[in-house]
Motif scaffolding. Structure first.
Motif, mmCIF file in Angstrom:
data_model
loop_
_atom_site.group_PDB
_atom_site.id
_atom_site.type_symbol
_atom_site.label_atom_id
_atom_site.label_comp_id
_atom_site.label_asym_id
_atom_site.label_seq_id
_atom_site.Cartn_x
_atom_site.Cartn_y
_atom_site.Cartn_z
ATOM 1 N N ASP A 142 0.821 -1.225 0.000
ATOM 2 C CA ASP A 142 0.000 0.000 0.000
ATOM 3 C C ASP A 142 0.850 1.267 0.000
ATOM 4 O O ASP A 142 0.312 2.365 -0.171
ATOM 5 C CB ASP A 142 -0.928 0.016 1.226
ATOM 6 C CG ASP A 142 -2.019 -1.024 1.109
ATOM 7 O OD1 ASP A 142 -2.393 -1.337 -0.034
ATOM 8 O OD2 ASP A 142 -2.457 -1.548 2.146
ATOM 9 N N ASN A 143 2.119 1.120 0.245
ATOM 10 C CA ASN A 143 2.985 2.311 0.308
ATOM 11 C C ASN A 143 4.241 2.105 -0.524
ATOM 12 O O ASN A 143 5.348 2.014 0.014
ATOM 13 C CB ASN A 143 3.338 2.618 1.772
ATOM 14 C CG ASN A 143 2.139 3.115 2.535
ATOM 15 O OD1 ASN A 143 1.646 4.226 2.299
ATOM 16 N ND2 ASN A 143 1.625 2.289 3.436
ATOM 17 N N THR A 162 -1.478 0.033 -9.464
ATOM 18 C CA THR A 162 -2.908 -0.112 -9.738
ATOM 19 C C THR A 162 -3.395 1.215 -10.320
ATOM 20 O O THR A 162 -2.681 2.224 -10.235
ATOM 21 C CB THR A 162 -3.680 -0.390 -8.432
ATOM 22 O OG1 THR A 162 -3.531 0.752 -7.590
ATOM 23 C CG2 THR A 162 -3.183 -1.637 -7.731
ATOM 24 N N PRO A 163 -4.622 1.253 -10.886
ATOM 25 C CA PRO A 163 -5.111 2.533 -11.413
ATOM 26 C C PRO A 163 -5.072 3.636 -10.350
ATOM 27 O O PRO A 163 -4.741 4.778 -10.637
ATOM 28 C CB PRO A 163 -6.542 2.216 -11.835
ATOM 29 C CG PRO A 163 -6.518 0.762 -12.156
ATOM 30 C CD PRO A 163 -5.554 0.157 -11.201
ATOM 31 N N ALA A 164 -5.398 3.295 -9.104
ATOM 32 C CA ALA A 164 -5.387 4.308 -8.044
ATOM 33 C C ALA A 164 -3.962 4.771 -7.733
ATOM 34 O O ALA A 164 -3.732 5.937 -7.452
ATOM 35 C CB ALA A 164 -6.036 3.745 -6.795
ATOM 36 N N GLN A 165 -3.024 3.829 -7.795
ATOM 37 C CA GLN A 165 -1.629 4.193 -7.495
ATOM 38 C C GLN A 165 -0.981 4.977 -8.630
ATOM 39 O O GLN A 165 0.055 5.607 -8.444
ATOM 40 C CB GLN A 165 -0.816 2.915 -7.221
ATOM 41 C CG GLN A 165 -1.138 2.272 -5.896
ATOM 42 C CD GLN A 165 -0.535 0.880 -5.766
ATOM 43 O OE1 GLN A 165 -0.397 0.147 -6.756
ATOM 44 N NE2 GLN A 165 -0.179 0.513 -4.555
ATOM 45 N N GLY A 222 -2.168 7.606 -10.118
ATOM 46 C CA GLY A 222 -2.398 9.047 -9.988
ATOM 47 C C GLY A 222 -1.179 9.857 -9.585
ATOM 48 O O GLY A 222 -0.753 10.760 -10.318
ATOM 49 N N PRO A 223 -0.568 9.540 -8.444
ATOM 50 C CA PRO A 223 0.582 10.353 -8.022
ATOM 51 C C PRO A 223 1.751 10.305 -9.006
ATOM 52 O O PRO A 223 2.570 11.204 -9.033
ATOM 53 C CB PRO A 223 0.988 9.708 -6.689
ATOM 54 C CG PRO A 223 -0.204 8.954 -6.238
ATOM 55 C CD PRO A 223 -0.927 8.532 -7.463
ATOM 56 N N ALA A 244 -12.880 -5.224 -14.606
ATOM 57 C CA ALA A 244 -12.819 -6.092 -13.434
ATOM 58 C C ALA A 244 -11.439 -6.739 -13.309
ATOM 59 O O ALA A 244 -10.937 -6.968 -12.205
ATOM 60 C CB ALA A 244 -13.896 -7.161 -13.533
ATOM 61 N N LEU A 281 -9.003 -3.954 -12.212
ATOM 62 C CA LEU A 281 -9.174 -3.550 -10.816
ATOM 63 C C LEU A 281 -8.972 -4.718 -9.851
ATOM 64 O O LEU A 281 -9.123 -4.564 -8.646
ATOM 65 C CB LEU A 281 -10.572 -2.962 -10.614
ATOM 66 C CG LEU A 281 -10.826 -1.635 -11.335
ATOM 67 C CD1 LEU A 281 -12.308 -1.296 -11.320
ATOM 68 C CD2 LEU A 281 -10.037 -0.512 -10.683
ATOM 69 N N LYS A 322 -10.802 -7.384 -9.541
ATOM 70 C CA LYS A 322 -12.063 -7.894 -8.973
ATOM 71 C C LYS A 322 -12.359 -9.319 -9.444
ATOM 72 O O LYS A 322 -13.050 -10.065 -8.763
ATOM 73 C CB LYS A 322 -13.243 -6.999 -9.395
ATOM 74 C CG LYS A 322 -13.079 -5.554 -9.033
ATOM 75 C CD LYS A 322 -13.458 -5.299 -7.603
ATOM 76 C CE LYS A 322 -13.348 -3.825 -7.278
ATOM 77 N NZ LYS A 322 -13.230 -3.582 -5.844
#
Lengths: 307, 497
Positions: free
Chosen positions: B253-254, B310-313, B315-316, B462, B465, B467
């Motif tokens: 996560d980090n 991931t798609p969320a990661q 962004g930065p 899916a 992500l 899923k």
């Protein structure tokens, strides 16, 4: 029977005035007929055809309507997504807009500045707002998850989550409460002060005044905002188009986005036109139901009601 | 002279006179300018500011003098892809000007439309009966969106024109010609003007800091596999505590540095030996074990091994440049060559280079995008547009426009030499040529192209992500797409047995 000219019986000056009136409204009138009524009629005709732009339209009768209602799961899905969004966004927008208006109706220092601050977001362009909210909802560095992290909560993935994408749009819809707030403010300031004064003489507290005077007197304004909200939320498009394109996994496939996709991604212009007319019918029905219900809860000053 | 106040009547008179004058001026034919001289035109100059380029001089044979031709303005649509970046425009305009010098009766005008509005604009103009005379350039999907078997053709088949004018197209990459050929009719509907392909970029600084040798540049080295790529990526993925992805206690996560980026479903699926559609585009084949295994490996890179953001990661990592590799926090990336012109040439703080693509169980795969020029079938100026396409496709012009006008690889094999020599100093640009040779198009025509894309993305979301597994997603996609294909082919009998 001899038909009468609308100008008959008018003095020369009045005729001249009327002529100029028509002349001055003609740009809008012509624009409305050519660019609004014309395309509406064309889309109604196209909704009865199969038309992919490259070939001439083929008349298919009501086949597009039948397909939507009986064969197309995405039609119902997009309608469900939009209705769910509206079911939360409309009441939340009404309540918050009204609450902010109530607060800004107090005589507090810098009230004009506060009113401007709350109103400003509603005049910013949709695309700019959508991009801004993309940053706010960013799971890693977005301000929302950063705030949640500060209070020890792990924020969701918002626009990347099938569960959270719709709540994200509902939260985002509150950005525009400033528009409704201004109308509420105007309504609040139109309530005669004599009503509050006599209530105070009778010993009513603030809460009782709110329930017994403010709310009933504001019902026409609430009704207006409700109808406008209904029409607006069912037409949500720009934010979804910019932020998610209907994803993930169709979780934010709003009705208008689906309509756009049919027109300009699938090039099914006939089907897209049908979707547009179906949306008009849906909004019309909901608006008529709201108007019908208004007899039970909207109070107009000076109105006499039979018990 | 005495000043006189203008009254309303004067104003109206003046307005009518001005409007009439403007109308007359607009309708008047332009003076014909026919200049037919044989001359040498410098067609190559410094292509990239950072490198010196040998001046190439092409002997231009001017058109045979004939009767004076009526002046014609051709409008070319720029918007289905590249071509609208401000640095690209001077080269396009220069090419149009030099063409106009040779063909004074033809004026080339570009209609620039932002990519996201291009389909709507084109569709509206076409429906109104006033489409531009052609597109320059358009990706294959830009062409293929509008093709319907048996429908009114939107694009001119340029094969008869090539034969008529005896144009030698053997120097063009075969895949580009094949890609621009319609799979059902066999018509060549686009003149390739530029190519893009997948390649594997790596950040030299990250490798240097880790003390790990760079990935191989030897394209024939079959020991360079996806498994090796994963091992390397695990070594180079680091969390905020400095732990690597293959160490106990690694915090997914980090992550502060990723070993790999580039979610390329087609490339992974093909490297494992899969292909999503049959060659005749009658069957969907995303349920084959090869395709599924390739995609599962790709998903595992992200959610099992945590070496890919991931798609969320993501962004930065895209704060400075839209491609995460530009952040300097990604060690390797399956990128596309447009990233070179748009991002990598801007990188000054760290070095990068091009490695060989890894070998999958079945192949060394690369995606390929082809940009073409197309001629609108409804255009009254087919010959004039074709004349321009011939001009820009000449050796020298072709490379010049591809590299600086469109920001892509040249469509001619011979053009790669020029590209290799000039593009970015210190970069093994031969890797682009190797990747091109292995590239296969991804945007080719298939039934209901728009719906196919839409369904593909919605279902594979899916997978992206985490899923559902590749097998689950592919089974669902197979069902949905095959249904779509079957319904389509049922309406167009005779194409699929």
């Amino acid at each position: 029977m001899i038909s009468r000219s609308p100008f008959m019986g008018m003095s020369r000056a009045r005729r001249r005035e009327a002529l100029f009136a028509y002349l001055f409204i003609s740009p809008w009138l012509l624009g409305f007929i050519i660019w609004e009524v014309g395309p509406m009629i064309a889309s109604l005709v196209l909704s009865l055809t199969k038309y992919n732009i490259t070939s001439p339209p083929i008349f298919v009768g009501l086949a597009n309507y039948k397909r939507a209602f009986t064969e197309d799961p995405l039609f119902w899905h997009s309608l469900k997504v939009t209705a769910t969004y509206a079911a939360f966004a409309i009441p939340l927008g009404l309540i918050l807009g009204f609450t902010v208006a109530l607060l800004l109706n107090f005589d507090i220092p810098g009230v004009s500045i506060w009113r401007t601050v709350y109103y400003l977001p509603s005049v910013i362009s949709g695309v700019a707002v959508a991009i801004l909210w993309q940053f706010i909802f960013q799971p890693q560095f977005g301000i929302l998850n950063t705030l949640l992290k500060m209070v020890g909560l792990k924020g969701p993935e918002w626009l990347y989550s099938t569960t959270w994408v719709l709540p994200a749009f509902i939260i985002m819809s509150l950005w525009g409460i400033g528009g409704g707030m201004v109308i509420y403010l105007a309504g609040l300031q139109g309530i005669p002060t004599a009503l509050y004064e006599s209530a105070q003489i009778d010993g009513a507290n603030w809460w009782q005044q709110l329930w017994k005077i403010t709310l009933p007197m504001m019902t026409p304004t609430i009704f207006f905002n409700l109808v406008m909200g209904l029409i607006g939320t069912f037409q949500i498009f720009t934010s979804a188009y910019v932020m998610t394109q209907g994803g993930p996994m169709y979780a934010s496939l709003f009705y208008n986005l689906y309509l756009y996709n049919n027109a300009f991604v699938f090039f099914e212009m006939g089907y897209a036109s049908m979707l547009a007319w179906a949306l008009l019918a849906i909004i019309l029905i909901l608006t008529l139901l709201t108007i019908k219900s208004s007899a039970a809860w909207v109070y107009y000053e000076g109105e006499l009601r039979r018990r | 002279m005495k000043n006189r106040k203008m009254n309303r009547r004067d104003f109206l008179r003046l307005s009518v006179a001005a409007a009439t004058g403007a109308a007359v001026a607009a309708c008047a034919p332009a003076a014909p300018q026919i200049v037919e001289v044989e001359k040498e035109v410098p067609v190559e100059k410094e292509v990239v500011k950072t490198v010196e380029v040998e001046k190439v001089v092409e002997k231009v044979v001017t058109p045979t003098p004939g009767p004076a031709k009526k002046p014609v303005t051709i409008t070319l649509f720029v918007g289905f892809g590249t071509g609208n970046d401000p640095p690209q425009i001077p080269m396009q305009e220069a090419m149009a000007s030099s063409f106009h010098e040779l063909y004074p009766y033809i004026t080339v005008e570009y209609m620039r439309v932002p990519c996201e509005e291009s389909r709507v604009k084109w569709a509206t103009m076409y429906a109104a009966g006033t489409p531009p005379d052609g597109t320059l350039p358009t990706g294959l999907s830009g062409i293929n969106y509008w093709i319907e078997p048996g429908g009114e053709p939107m694009w001119v088949n340029i094969e008869p024109l090539i034969e008529r004018d005896k144009i030698d197209i053997s120097d063009f990459f075969e895949t580009s010609i094949k890609g621009a050929t319609h799979p059902l009719t066999g018509e060549l509907i686009g003149m390739p003007v530029g190519l893009y392909c997948n390649f594997l970029a790596y950040n030299k600084n990250i490798f240097d800091k880790a003390g790990i040798p760079y990935p191989t540049h030897n394209w024939d080295d079959k020991s360079w596999t996806y498994q090796k790529l994963l091992e390397l990526a695990q070594e180079l993925t680091i969390d905020k505590n400095g732990k690597r992805a293959n160490q106990v206690g690694f915090d997914p996560d980090n992550i502060v540095q990723f070993g790999l980026d580039g979610w390329e479903e087609w490339t992974y699926g093909r490297a494992w030996g899969g292909e999503p559609f049959s060659e005749d585009v009658c069957k969907v084949t995303v349920n084959t074990p090869e395709w599924i295994e390739g995609l599962q490996f790709l998903q595992d890179l992200r959610y099992k091994y945590h070496v890919m953001p991931t798609p969320a990661q993501t962004g930065p990592l895209t704060a400075l440049f839209w491609d995460p590799f530009g952040s300097g926090q990604v060690a390797m990336s399956f990128s596309w060559t447009w990233v070179v012109g748009e991002i990598l040439v801007e990188i000054k703080d760290w070095g990068w280079d091009v490695a060989a693509l890894p070998w999958g169980p079945k192949a060394q795969a690369a995606g390929l995008c082809i940009d073409c020029g197309t001629i609108t079938a409804k255009s009254p100026h087919v010959d004039e547009v074709w004349e321009y396409f011939k001009y820009i496709s000449k050796p020298g012009n072709s490379e010049r426009l591809a590299i600086d006008g469109w920001g892509c690889l040249p469509p001619r094999k011979s053009g790669m030499e020029l590209f290799d020599a000039l593009r970015v100093p210190g970069i093994d640009t031969k890797g682009f040529g190797e990747a091109l040779a292995r590239g296969r198009p991804t945007e080719y025509w298939r039934p209901e192209l728009g719906k196919t894309y839409e369904t593909w993305d919605a279902i594979y979301d899916a997978l992206r992500l985490g899923k559902k597994t590749a097998a689950e997603c592919s089974a669902e996609l197979q069902k949905e797409l095959q249904k779509l294909f079957d319904e389509y082919w049922a309406k167009h009998p005779g194409f699929c047995s």
